[in-house]
Write a protein that holds these residues in place. Structure first.
Motif, PDB file in Angstrom:
ATOM      1  N   UNK A  58     -17.421  13.518   6.128  1.00 13.86           N
ATOM      2  CA  UNK A  58     -16.176  13.341   5.380  1.00 13.86           C
ATOM      3  C   UNK A  58     -15.809  11.863   5.219  1.00 13.86           C
ATOM      4  N   UNK A  59     -16.598  10.978   5.819  1.00 13.64           N
ATOM      5  CA  UNK A  59     -16.262   9.561   5.811  1.00 13.64           C
ATOM      6  C   UNK A  59     -16.226   8.994   4.401  1.00 13.64           C
ATOM      7  N   UNK A  60     -17.179   9.377   3.566  1.00 13.80           N
ATOM      8  CA  UNK A  60     -17.202   8.883   2.191  1.00 13.80           C
ATOM      9  C   UNK A  60     -15.950   9.264   1.424  1.00 13.80           C
ATOM     10  N   UNK A  61     -15.476  10.474   1.637  1.00 10.31           N
ATOM     11  CA  UNK A  61     -14.262  10.931   0.945  1.00 10.31           C
ATOM     12  C   UNK A  61     -13.030  10.188   1.461  1.00 10.31           C
ATOM     13  N   UNK A  62     -13.009   9.894   2.751  1.00 14.09           N
ATOM     14  CA  UNK A  62     -11.898   9.114   3.292  1.00 14.09           C
ATOM     15  C   UNK A  62     -11.875   7.710   2.680  1.00 14.09           C
ATOM     16  N   UNK A  63     -13.059   7.136   2.510  1.00 16.39           N
ATOM     17  CA  UNK A  63     -13.145   5.804   1.904  1.00 16.39           C
ATOM     18  C   UNK A  63     -12.702   5.808   0.443  1.00 16.39           C
ATOM     19  N   UNK A  64     -12.967   6.913  -0.266  1.00 13.20           N
ATOM     20  CA  UNK A  64     -12.517   7.018  -1.652  1.00 13.20           C
ATOM     21  C   UNK A  64     -11.002   6.892  -1.742  1.00 13.20           C
ATOM     22  N   UNK A  65     -10.312   7.529  -0.811  1.00 13.71           N
ATOM     23  CA  UNK A  65      -8.846   7.493  -0.797  1.00 13.71           C
ATOM     24  C   UNK A  65      -8.357   6.073  -0.479  1.00 13.71           C
ATOM     25  N   UNK A  66      -8.983   5.448   0.503  1.00 12.99           N
ATOM     26  CA  UNK A  66      -8.587   4.078   0.868  1.00 12.99           C
ATOM     27  C   UNK A  66      -8.824   3.114  -0.294  1.00 12.99           C
ATOM     28  N   UNK A  67      -9.934   3.324  -1.006  1.00 12.66           N
ATOM     29  CA  UNK A  67     -10.270   2.424  -2.118  1.00 12.66           C
ATOM     30  C   UNK A  67      -9.317   2.564  -3.306  1.00 12.66           C
ATOM     31  N   UNK A  68      -8.514   3.635  -3.314  1.00 12.17           N
ATOM     32  CA  UNK A  68      -7.523   3.814  -4.378  1.00 12.17           C
ATOM     33  C   UNK A  68      -6.215   3.101  -4.056  1.00 12.17           C
ATOM     34  N   UNK A  69      -6.203   2.346  -2.958  1.00 12.08           N
ATOM     35  CA  UNK A  69      -5.015   1.586  -2.596  1.00 12.08           C
ATOM     36  C   UNK A  69      -4.093   2.271  -1.614  1.00 12.08           C
ATOM     37  N   UNK A  70      -4.539   3.360  -1.025  1.00 18.14           N
ATOM     38  CA  UNK A  70      -3.710   4.061  -0.046  1.00 18.14           C
ATOM     39  C   UNK A  70      -3.972   3.524   1.363  1.00 18.14           C
ATOM     40  N   UNK A  71      -2.922   3.513   2.149  1.00 15.59           N
ATOM     41  CA  UNK A  71      -3.079   3.255   3.580  1.00 15.59           C
ATOM     42  C   UNK A  71      -2.970   4.590   4.299  1.00 15.59           C
ATOM     43  N   UNK A 105       0.824  -1.210   0.000  1.00 15.25           N
ATOM     44  CA  UNK A 105       0.000   0.000   0.000  1.00 15.25           C
ATOM     45  C   UNK A 105       0.857   1.258   0.000  1.00 15.25           C
ATOM     46  N   UNK A 106       0.285   2.313  -0.565  1.00 14.83           N
ATOM     47  CA  UNK A 106       0.960   3.617  -0.603  1.00 14.83           C
ATOM     48  C   UNK A 106       0.527   4.432   0.624  1.00 14.83           C
ATOM     49  N   UNK A 107       1.470   5.077   1.308  1.00 16.96           N
ATOM     50  CA  UNK A 107       1.103   5.852   2.502  1.00 16.96           C
ATOM     51  C   UNK A 107       0.418   7.169   2.139  1.00 16.96           C
ATOM     52  N   UNK A 108      -0.578   7.528   2.924  1.00 18.70           N
ATOM     53  CA  UNK A 108      -1.275   8.804   2.727  1.00 18.70           C
ATOM     54  C   UNK A 108      -1.622   9.414   4.080  1.00 18.70           C
ATOM     55  N   UNK A 109      -1.650  10.717   4.085  1.00 13.80           N
ATOM     56  CA  UNK A 109      -2.129  11.475   5.254  1.00 13.80           C
ATOM     57  C   UNK A 109      -3.288  12.330   4.798  1.00 13.80           C
ATOM     58  N   UNK A 110      -4.353  12.343   5.592  1.00 13.90           N
ATOM     59  CA  UNK A 110      -5.525  13.172   5.297  1.00 13.90           C
ATOM     60  C   UNK A 110      -5.546  14.344   6.271  1.00 13.90           C
ATOM     61  N   UNK A 111      -5.669  15.551   5.716  1.00  8.91           N
ATOM     62  CA  UNK A 111      -5.601  16.762   6.542  1.00  8.91           C
ATOM     63  C   UNK A 111      -6.778  17.691   6.226  1.00  8.91           C
ATOM     64  N   UNK A 112      -7.373  18.206   7.273  1.00  7.30           N
ATOM     65  CA  UNK A 112      -8.370  19.271   7.141  1.00  7.30           C
ATOM     66  C   UNK A 112      -7.650  20.563   6.737  1.00  7.30           C
ATOM     67  N   UNK A 113      -8.389  21.560   6.313  1.00  2.00           N
ATOM     68  CA  UNK A 113      -7.760  22.824   5.879  1.00  2.00           C
ATOM     69  C   UNK A 113      -7.960  23.946   6.898  1.00  2.00           C
ATOM     70  N   UNK A 114      -9.204  24.363   7.104  1.00  2.36           N
ATOM     71  CA  UNK A 114      -9.474  25.541   7.942  1.00  2.36           C
ATOM     72  C   UNK A 114      -9.274  25.232   9.419  1.00  2.36           C
ATOM     73  N   UNK A 115      -8.465  26.055  10.085  1.00  2.00           N
ATOM     74  CA  UNK A 115      -8.111  25.932  11.499  1.00  2.00           C
ATOM     75  C   UNK A 115      -7.215  24.732  11.770  1.00  2.00           C
ATOM     76  N   UNK A 116      -6.720  24.101  10.682  1.00  2.00           N
ATOM     77  CA  UNK A 116      -5.682  23.075  10.808  1.00  2.00           C
ATOM     78  C   UNK A 116      -4.435  23.536  10.056  1.00  2.00           C
ATOM     79  N   UNK A 117      -4.642  24.032   8.840  1.00  2.11           N
ATOM     80  CA  UNK A 117      -3.545  24.566   8.033  1.00  2.11           C
ATOM     81  C   UNK A 117      -3.655  26.075   7.844  1.00  2.11           C
ATOM     82  N   UNK A 118      -4.879  26.548   7.618  1.00  3.93           N
ATOM     83  CA  UNK A 118      -5.105  27.967   7.344  1.00  3.93           C
ATOM     84  C   UNK A 118      -6.003  28.593   8.403  1.00  3.93           C
ATOM     85  N   UNK A 119      -5.713  29.840   8.713  1.00  2.96           N
ATOM     86  CA  UNK A 119      -6.473  30.571   9.726  1.00  2.96           C
ATOM     87  C   UNK A 119      -7.800  31.056   9.147  1.00  2.96           C
ATOM     88  N   UNK A 120      -8.898  30.651   9.788  1.00  4.40           N
ATOM     89  CA  UNK A 120     -10.209  31.070   9.314  1.00  4.40           C
ATOM     90  C   UNK A 120     -10.972  31.943  10.287  1.00  4.40           C
TER      91      UNK A 120
END
Length: 544
Positions: free
Chosen positions: A181-194, A74-89
């Motif tokens: 966001x669960x459906x989007x997380x599953x999309x990433x997993x289904x592409x072969x990412x861990x 499997x290919x490694x992946x990290x899932x990150x939120x944007x607002x208030x995690x990376x960018x100030x909102x």
């Protein structure tokens, strides 16, 4: 009868003033003002910056271990939120305070499209690029609408985030009101990412909690406490989020007056218990987050989980007698249950009531960590700025006795007179009292019990709890956190405490040009808090 009528009207006026309102319906503007303390903390407290660095440092420390255990298939992946995690909102929200505006789809779209106003959060760019350099693919999942994809790409590119493209940014369809966001997380997993790690400021950024109500969410966090700081990295956001609507079914659809009433009820606040009615109004949002959100609880677990892992390493590298120095209020004991007594000014009577309480609950994760420290043969010193004696006459050391009783009640290790240290206790015959810097020196130099210690770790909710003054740094300055950023989550363990009076007083003093806060009226203090709010130049109605 005239005097009775006059008395009645006088009492009604006082009651209305204590409630912080005029004789009218509670407005959206009133409700917006309840977020002022939360906004001030995010925008000015150095402890907020320290918690961000701590979160990204924890993620960095975990990354190597995650990659070492990764399946080769499997290919490694990290899932990150944007607002208030990376960018100030927060400017989008704080610019609504002192107005009757509320968050709308149109306002959100305008903010997200104004990508040049979105500043990056401390530690974010370095961590994401570090992960990408290690061969990890980055995916950004956000509650932003798909309409703002071009601006979102520009915002991430502008700050140097990798993988800022349509293939790696997953946004929300315009009519999707579920914000799942669960459906989007599953999309990433289904592409072969861990997915080796998820980062965000809301529980929903990490997984799909089973309930939207706070009691069930808190229980769920307790059940999965060990995952915080390992697979899940959470960041503080007491300003906005799903935790607010968790206090009641259908909360988000209620008018401002009913929302306010629910908030007051869940916090146990009433009209007749406010030393400063305006301060109480301004701190309500922060109090809801700190007392009822699963996110706050998760942050505490994350901090103590990391502390336990780090301590094992630090002890191996410590010569002599290893020790940790732990703050008490907001670090070991939860003192926010006395919300009605909170007051930015030094009211000794209210202070005494809070500190003489021997029924404070423990901060989540504290007892397990302290027990582990003892197993590692690490001595624990509890160091506090609490006064040893209350303002009552003939009550010498009554607060000290109550504090010791509180620690013993919870059966905490080293809860004894040798290891409970108040700064009021003399460091030498020539000093009436000391500060924490001097007490840390006493521990290291053997002036506490005749044994010299090497302090392996410091734990607290305020930068004054760390040995920053020994390094020539000012713990009240936000930039100080930047200078020791690598220590957070390692030698320094920070706990979130939005309602910490030392923190609140620190940024009030700075904004008041170091005037004596105790000499200011509640109205003057309220104006200081409002003045501290960050505006958004491009907000609706500005003509931009």
């Amino acid at each position: 009868m005239l005097w009775k009528s006059q008395l009645l009207w006088t009492l009604l006026f006082i009651n209305t003033l204590a409630f912080g309102l005029e004789s009218r319906e509670y407005s959206q503007q009133d409700l917006n003002s309840e977020a002022i303390i939360a906004a001030n903390w995010i925008q000015h407290a150095p402890e907020y910056r320290a918690l961000l660095y701590q979160g990204f440092n924890i993620a960095s420390d975990q990354l190597a271990q995650k990659l070492a255990r990764l399946s080769k298939k499997k290919k490694p992946a990290i899932i990150i939120d944007i607002d208030e995690t990376l960018l100030k909102g927060t400017p989008c929200f704080s610019s609504m305070i002192d107005t009757n505006n509320k968050l709308t789809v149109e306002r959100s779209l305008l903010w997200w499209n104004d990508y040049k106003s979105q500043e990056v959060l401390p530690g974010a760019v370095d961590f994401v690029n570090f992960a990408a350099y290690q061969g990890v693919e980055i995916f950004y999942i956000s509650g932003r609408y798909i309409d703002v994809m071009p601006s979102t790409i520009k915002a991430l590119e502008r700050h140097g985030f990798p993988y800022a493209d349509k293939a790696h940014i997953l946004l929300q369809p315009p009519k999707d009101r579920t914000l799942s966001k669960e459906g989007k997380r599953n999309l990433i997993k289904n592409k072969g990412f861990e997915v080796i790690m998820l980062l965000g400021d809301q529980l929903d950024d990490l997984t799909e909690p089973p309930s939207k109500l706070y009691r069930q969410r808190q229980s769920w966090v307790d059940k999965h406490f060990s995952r915080f700081g390992l697979h899940w990295i959470i960041f503080p956001n007491p300003f906005y989020g799903g935790w607010e609507s968790s206090i009641s079914e259908g909360y988000s659809h209620l008018p401002p007056a009913e929302k306010h009433q629910l908030r007051m009820e869940v916090l146990g606040l009433s009209r007749d218990k406010a030393p400063d009615p305006l301060f109480r109004q301004h701190m309500i949002q922060a109090a809801i987050w700190q007392n009822f959100s699963g996110s706050y609880r998760a942050l505490n677990y994350q901090a103590f989980n990391q502390a336990g892992r780090q301590l094992e390493t630090l002890v191996k590298n410590t010569e002599g007698n290893p020790a940790i120095v732990v703050d008490i209020d907001g670090t070991v004991l939860n003192v926010t249950d006395e919300l009605a007594l909170l007051n930015i000014q030094n009211n000794k009577s209210n202070r005494d009531k809070k500190l003489l309480n021997t029924d404070n609950a423990l901060i989540n994760g504290a007892k397990t960590f302290l027990a582990k420290a003892r197993q590692l043969d690490v001595e624990i010193f509890y160091l506090t700025n609490r006064p040893a004696t209350s303002s009552k006459s003939h009550s010498k050391n009554d607060i000290y006795q109550a504090t010791l009783a509180n620690l013993k009640k919870h059966k905490l290790p080293y809860a004894d007179r040798e290891h409970l240290i108040f700064t009021e206790q003399n460091s030498s015959n020539t000093q009436k009292s000391c500060n924490k810097e001097q007490k840390r020196a006493d521990i290291e130099q053997g002036r506490i019990n005749g044994r010299k210690y090497q302090i392996a770790m410091l734990i607290g909710d305020h930068l004054d709890d760390f040995d920053l003054t020994e390094k020539g740094l000012n713990p009240e300055v936000p930039e100080t956190a930047d200078k020791v950023r690598s220590l957070f989550g390692r030698r320094y363990i920070v706990l979130p405490s939005v309602l910490s009076m030392p923190e609140i007083r620190a940024y009030h003093r700075k904004a008041a040009n170091n005037r004596n806060l105790d000499s200011l009226t509640p109205e003057e203090l309220a104006r200081i808090r409002t003045k501290l709010l960050h505006d958004w130049p491009g907000k609706p109605g500005t003509g931009n």
